[in-house]
Design a protein around this motif. Structure first.
Motif, PDB file in Angstrom:
ATOM      1  N   TYR A 117     -62.846 -58.507 -24.341  1.00 12.08           N
ATOM      2  CA  TYR A 117     -62.404 -57.959 -25.029  1.00 12.08           C
ATOM      3  C   TYR A 117     -63.361 -59.014 -26.228  1.00 12.08           C
ATOM      4  O   TYR A 117     -63.550 -60.007 -25.850  1.00 12.08           O
ATOM      5  CB  TYR A 117     -60.711 -58.314 -25.293  1.00 12.08           C
ATOM      6  N   HIS A 120     -64.123 -57.739 -33.278  1.00  8.99           N
ATOM      7  CA  HIS A 120     -64.802 -56.465 -34.187  1.00  8.99           C
ATOM      8  C   HIS A 120     -66.602 -56.272 -34.761  1.00  8.99           C
ATOM      9  O   HIS A 120     -66.900 -55.461 -34.787  1.00  8.99           O
ATOM     10  CB  HIS A 120     -63.943 -56.107 -34.489  1.00  8.99           C
ATOM     11  N   THR A 136     -62.506 -51.421 -19.586  1.00 10.96           N
ATOM     12  CA  THR A 136     -62.082 -51.161 -20.449  1.00 10.96           C
ATOM     13  C   THR A 136     -62.882 -52.433 -21.188  1.00 10.96           C
ATOM     14  O   THR A 136     -62.443 -53.395 -21.088  1.00 10.96           O
ATOM     15  CB  THR A 136     -60.684 -51.347 -20.037  1.00 10.96           C
ATOM     16  N   LEU A 138     -62.059 -53.848 -25.658  1.00  9.63           N
ATOM     17  CA  LEU A 138     -61.070 -53.983 -26.828  1.00  9.63           C
ATOM     18  C   LEU A 138     -61.881 -54.672 -27.929  1.00  9.63           C
ATOM     19  O   LEU A 138     -61.838 -55.905 -27.695  1.00  9.63           O
ATOM     20  CB  LEU A 138     -60.110 -53.643 -26.133  1.00  9.63           C
ATOM     21  N   THR A 139     -61.344 -54.145 -28.757  1.00 11.40           N
ATOM     22  CA  THR A 139     -61.591 -55.832 -29.976  1.00 11.40           C
ATOM     23  C   THR A 139     -60.389 -56.337 -29.374  1.00 11.40           C
ATOM     24  O   THR A 139     -59.125 -56.243 -28.704  1.00 11.40           O
ATOM     25  CB  THR A 139     -61.573 -54.909 -31.525  1.00 11.40           C
ATOM     26  N   ARG A 140     -60.423 -57.470 -30.389  1.00 16.82           N
ATOM     27  CA  ARG A 140     -59.714 -58.697 -30.202  1.00 16.82           C
ATOM     28  C   ARG A 140     -58.425 -58.434 -30.742  1.00 16.82           C
ATOM     29  O   ARG A 140     -57.328 -58.613 -30.535  1.00 16.82           O
ATOM     30  CB  ARG A 140     -59.516 -59.605 -30.822  1.00 16.82           C
ATOM     31  N   GLY A 141     -58.563 -56.808 -31.654  1.00 21.78           N
ATOM     32  CA  GLY A 141     -57.081 -56.877 -32.507  1.00 21.78           C
ATOM     33  C   GLY A 141     -56.270 -55.639 -31.692  1.00 21.78           C
ATOM     34  O   GLY A 141     -55.215 -56.158 -31.329  1.00 21.78           O
ATOM     35  N   GLN A 142     -57.302 -54.510 -30.900  1.00 21.85           N
ATOM     36  CA  GLN A 142     -56.710 -53.759 -29.988  1.00 21.85           C
ATOM     37  C   GLN A 142     -56.216 -54.536 -28.905  1.00 21.85           C
ATOM     38  O   GLN A 142     -55.029 -53.967 -28.675  1.00 21.85           O
ATOM     39  CB  GLN A 142     -57.488 -52.985 -29.576  1.00 21.85           C
ATOM     40  N   PHE A 143     -56.751 -55.614 -28.074  1.00 23.14           N
ATOM     41  CA  PHE A 143     -56.210 -56.652 -27.085  1.00 23.14           C
ATOM     42  C   PHE A 143     -55.138 -57.295 -27.210  1.00 23.14           C
ATOM     43  O   PHE A 143     -54.190 -56.975 -26.409  1.00 23.14           O
ATOM     44  CB  PHE A 143     -57.443 -56.591 -26.843  1.00 23.14           C
ATOM     45  N   ASP A 144     -55.123 -57.932 -28.450  1.00 24.07           N
ATOM     46  CA  ASP A 144     -53.951 -58.324 -29.540  1.00 24.07           C
ATOM     47  C   ASP A 144     -52.435 -57.128 -29.055  1.00 24.07           C
ATOM     48  O   ASP A 144     -51.387 -58.049 -28.530  1.00 24.07           O
ATOM     49  CB  ASP A 144     -53.712 -58.829 -30.288  1.00 24.07           C
ATOM     50  N   ALA A 145     -53.386 -56.376 -29.600  1.00 24.41           N
ATOM     51  CA  ALA A 145     -51.695 -55.161 -30.014  1.00 24.41           C
ATOM     52  C   ALA A 145     -51.441 -54.905 -28.801  1.00 24.41           C
ATOM     53  O   ALA A 145     -49.797 -54.743 -27.719  1.00 24.41           O
ATOM     54  CB  ALA A 145     -52.410 -53.998 -30.943  1.00 24.41           C
ATOM     55  N   ALA A 146     -52.837 -54.763 -27.536  1.00 29.98           N
ATOM     56  CA  ALA A 146     -51.929 -54.271 -26.577  1.00 29.98           C
ATOM     57  C   ALA A 146     -51.074 -55.016 -25.558  1.00 29.98           C
ATOM     58  O   ALA A 146     -50.332 -54.701 -24.582  1.00 29.98           O
ATOM     59  CB  ALA A 146     -53.283 -53.343 -26.156  1.00 29.98           C
TER      60      ALA A 146
END
Length: 153
Positions: A117, A120, A136, A138-146
């Motif tokens: 990650y 973005h 896999t 991910l952007t940092r935001g996607q990873f943080d949400a996941a």
């Protein structure tokens, strides 16, 4: 510092925190977040987090703990068999890690899910991770949400 020929060095810039490279200086935590040995009996297969971001590491450690997984923060992949279910690479501090990462994981932790990650806005680093075969990215935001969901379940 001399490293074995098969050591995987992830340091890629001078502006990040240097992490210890030998396993005796790394730390590992289990679900109660207390220091422990890397005894595979003490927790489910763990999370190996390759990053220089010590603050965000606490979020990843908490998510691992919530799922009963051990956690290890490192600057490199050890050149030995690993009992980890996840190898997570922070592209903002370990961008060069993707070079050879998939091969190193196949050798030392073949069952691990590899995740990279990054910010973005660092499109080139995200693209390089995809091109290196990281399954896999991910952007940092996607990873943080996941992390708040079941990413590490």
């Amino acid at each position: 510092m001399d490293r074995p020929n098969d050591a995987f060095d992830l340091n890629d810039s001078a502006d990040h925190v240097e992490l210890p490279s030998d396993s005796s200086e790394r730390f590992m935590t289990t679900e109660n977040s207390s220091p422990t040995s890397s005894n595979p009996e003490s927790a489910r297969s763990g999370v190996l987090f390759l990053s220089g971001d010590l603050i965000f590491a606490s979020r990843v450690r908490a998510a691992a703990s919530n799922h009963g997984r051990s956690f290890e923060l490192s600057g490199s992949i050890p050149s030995q068999a690993l009992d980890v279910a996840f190898v997570i690479v922070d592209l903002s501090t370990r961008a060069k890690a993707v070079e050879g990462l998939v091969d190193a994981c196949a050798r030392w932790c073949p069952a691990a899910r590899v995740i990279a990650y990054g910010p973005h806005v660092q499109v080139a680093k995200l693209k390089a991770a995809r091109e290196a075969g990281v399954p896999t990215v991910l952007t940092r935001g996607q990873f943080d949400a996941a992390l708040s969901s079941d990413l590490l379940a």
